[in-house]
Design a protein around this motif. Sequence first.
Motif, PDB file in Angstrom:
ATOM      1  N   UNK A  17      -1.678  -4.973 -16.540  1.00 52.40           N
ATOM      2  CA  UNK A  17      -1.954  -6.315 -15.836  1.00 52.40           C
ATOM      3  C   UNK A  17      -2.478  -6.783 -14.670  1.00 52.40           C
ATOM      4  N   UNK A  18      -1.885  -6.183 -13.683  1.00 49.47           N
ATOM      5  CA  UNK A  18      -2.912  -6.205 -12.531  1.00 49.47           C
ATOM      6  C   UNK A  18      -4.681  -5.985 -12.770  1.00 49.47           C
ATOM      7  N   UNK A  19      -5.056  -5.337 -14.036  1.00 50.86           N
ATOM      8  CA  UNK A  19      -6.581  -5.224 -14.236  1.00 50.86           C
ATOM      9  C   UNK A  19      -7.035  -6.678 -15.148  1.00 50.86           C
ATOM     10  N   UNK A  79      -8.160  -3.772  -3.469  1.00 49.62           N
ATOM     11  CA  UNK A  79      -8.133  -2.723  -2.769  1.00 49.62           C
ATOM     12  C   UNK A  79      -6.901  -1.900  -3.194  1.00 49.62           C
ATOM     13  N   UNK A  80      -5.969  -2.890  -2.826  1.00 49.98           N
ATOM     14  CA  UNK A  80      -4.455  -2.578  -3.164  1.00 49.98           C
ATOM     15  C   UNK A  80      -4.263  -1.780  -5.063  1.00 49.98           C
ATOM     16  N   UNK A  81      -4.916  -2.299  -5.585  1.00 50.12           N
ATOM     17  CA  UNK A  81      -5.117  -2.162  -7.187  1.00 50.12           C
ATOM     18  C   UNK A  81      -5.660  -0.441  -7.403  1.00 50.12           C
ATOM     19  N   UNK A  82      -7.086  -0.435  -6.905  1.00 51.87           N
ATOM     20  CA  UNK A  82      -7.687   1.135  -7.128  1.00 51.87           C
ATOM     21  C   UNK A  82      -6.669   1.911  -6.074  1.00 51.87           C
ATOM     22  N   UNK A  83      -6.071   1.442  -5.644  1.00 54.71           N
ATOM     23  CA  UNK A  83      -5.011   2.872  -4.655  1.00 54.71           C
ATOM     24  C   UNK A  83      -3.965   3.651  -4.935  1.00 54.71           C
ATOM     25  N   UNK A  84      -3.715   2.405  -6.122  1.00 52.45           N
ATOM     26  CA  UNK A  84      -2.492   2.451  -6.816  1.00 52.45           C
ATOM     27  C   UNK A  84      -3.233   3.268  -8.219  1.00 52.45           C
ATOM     28  N   UNK A  85      -3.807   2.815  -8.583  1.00 58.12           N
ATOM     29  CA  UNK A  85      -4.672   3.701  -9.783  1.00 58.12           C
ATOM     30  C   UNK A  85      -4.659   4.673  -9.647  1.00 58.12           C
ATOM     31  N   UNK A 101      -2.565  10.717 -10.182  1.00 60.36           N
ATOM     32  CA  UNK A 101      -2.669  11.669  -9.195  1.00 60.36           C
ATOM     33  C   UNK A 101      -1.246  12.160  -9.271  1.00 60.36           C
ATOM     34  N   UNK A 102      -0.441  11.126  -9.988  1.00 58.12           N
ATOM     35  CA  UNK A 102       0.882  11.656  -9.535  1.00 58.12           C
ATOM     36  C   UNK A 102       1.289  12.096 -11.108  1.00 58.12           C
ATOM     37  N   UNK A 123       4.916  -0.779  -5.512  1.00 57.85           N
ATOM     38  CA  UNK A 123       5.945  -2.084  -5.047  1.00 57.85           C
ATOM     39  C   UNK A 123       4.674  -2.818  -4.135  1.00 57.85           C
ATOM     40  N   UNK A 124       3.907  -2.325  -3.671  1.00 60.64           N
ATOM     41  CA  UNK A 124       2.953  -2.733  -3.565  1.00 60.64           C
ATOM     42  C   UNK A 124       1.489  -4.204  -3.854  1.00 60.64           C
ATOM     43  N   UNK A 125       1.552  -2.880  -5.306  1.00 64.16           N
ATOM     44  CA  UNK A 125       0.667  -3.799  -5.917  1.00 64.16           C
ATOM     45  C   UNK A 125       1.487  -4.924  -7.219  1.00 64.16           C
ATOM     46  N   UNK A 126       2.874  -4.558  -7.276  1.00 63.45           N
ATOM     47  CA  UNK A 126       3.363  -6.066  -7.429  1.00 63.45           C
ATOM     48  C   UNK A 126       4.014  -6.856  -6.984  1.00 63.45           C
ATOM     49  N   UNK A 127       4.117  -6.835  -5.448  1.00 59.36           N
ATOM     50  CA  UNK A 127       4.133  -7.661  -4.505  1.00 59.36           C
ATOM     51  C   UNK A 127       3.044  -8.901  -4.935  1.00 59.36           C
ATOM     52  N   UNK A 128       2.121  -8.082  -4.396  1.00 60.63           N
ATOM     53  CA  UNK A 128       0.906  -8.641  -3.869  1.00 60.63           C
ATOM     54  C   UNK A 128       0.203  -9.424  -5.518  1.00 60.63           C
ATOM     55  N   UNK A 129       0.349  -8.767  -6.622  1.00 59.33           N
ATOM     56  CA  UNK A 129       0.682 -10.210  -7.868  1.00 59.33           C
ATOM     57  C   UNK A 129       1.737 -10.813  -7.728  1.00 59.33           C
TER      58      UNK A 129
END
Length: 211
Positions: free
Chosen positions: A22-24, A48-54, A59-60, A77-83
């Motif tokens: 959804x972010x992409x 930037x935040x989306x790439x970090x989340x991806x 890794x997880x 959480x950071x991605x959701x807040x920005x979206x």
Amino acid sequence: MNIKQQALGGFTRDSDETVLVKGKTALLAMTDNVNFETPEPPLETVTEVLNDYEEKLSMAKRRGSPEDTAAKNQARKAMEQLLKRLAFYVTQTADGDLPKLLSSGFAVSSLPQKDDVPLPVTGITVSDGRQKGQMRLDFDKNNSARLYEYQLCQLDAHGLPDEWSESYTTSSSRQNVVAPLIPYQRYGVRVRAVNGYGRSDWSEMVTHVVR
């Protein structure tokens, strides 16, 4: 009541992969979109935040350590807040224009259905108040209502109603004191429920002679 559609910025129930998709999707649709010239937050920040989340999600999934999972959750959480902020910007900018909303890449809320309007109020009873010139109004709680409105009218000797009064508002279905009223006059009362989607039909009139 005019209900405008809006961009949906809630992702709590979505899987990690769904949030990423959804972010992409929104980021791609918003890039160079003439309908949204000054996105807030800026799309560079979202990227930037989306790439970090991806990266942390990858890794997880690959290693699955508690540290990787915690880092992924924090990045999500950071991605959701920005979206959520971006969806709010889209909603405010589009101002109910459906083609503009859809061009953002966000999911769009549906228009309220008839069933969203509250059902009529039932169980209305009118009784003597504690003091002369008062009535007590009670009715069944309506779970789909946020507020209630009621109106009064006087009845003539033949039981015919006069004009209805202005609407009075209450948030409670119990122990509503209606005053001041004319002693020994018969009054009619009707009630309707109100929520964010509209108002129910008026209830049947209930009458009472004020003491």
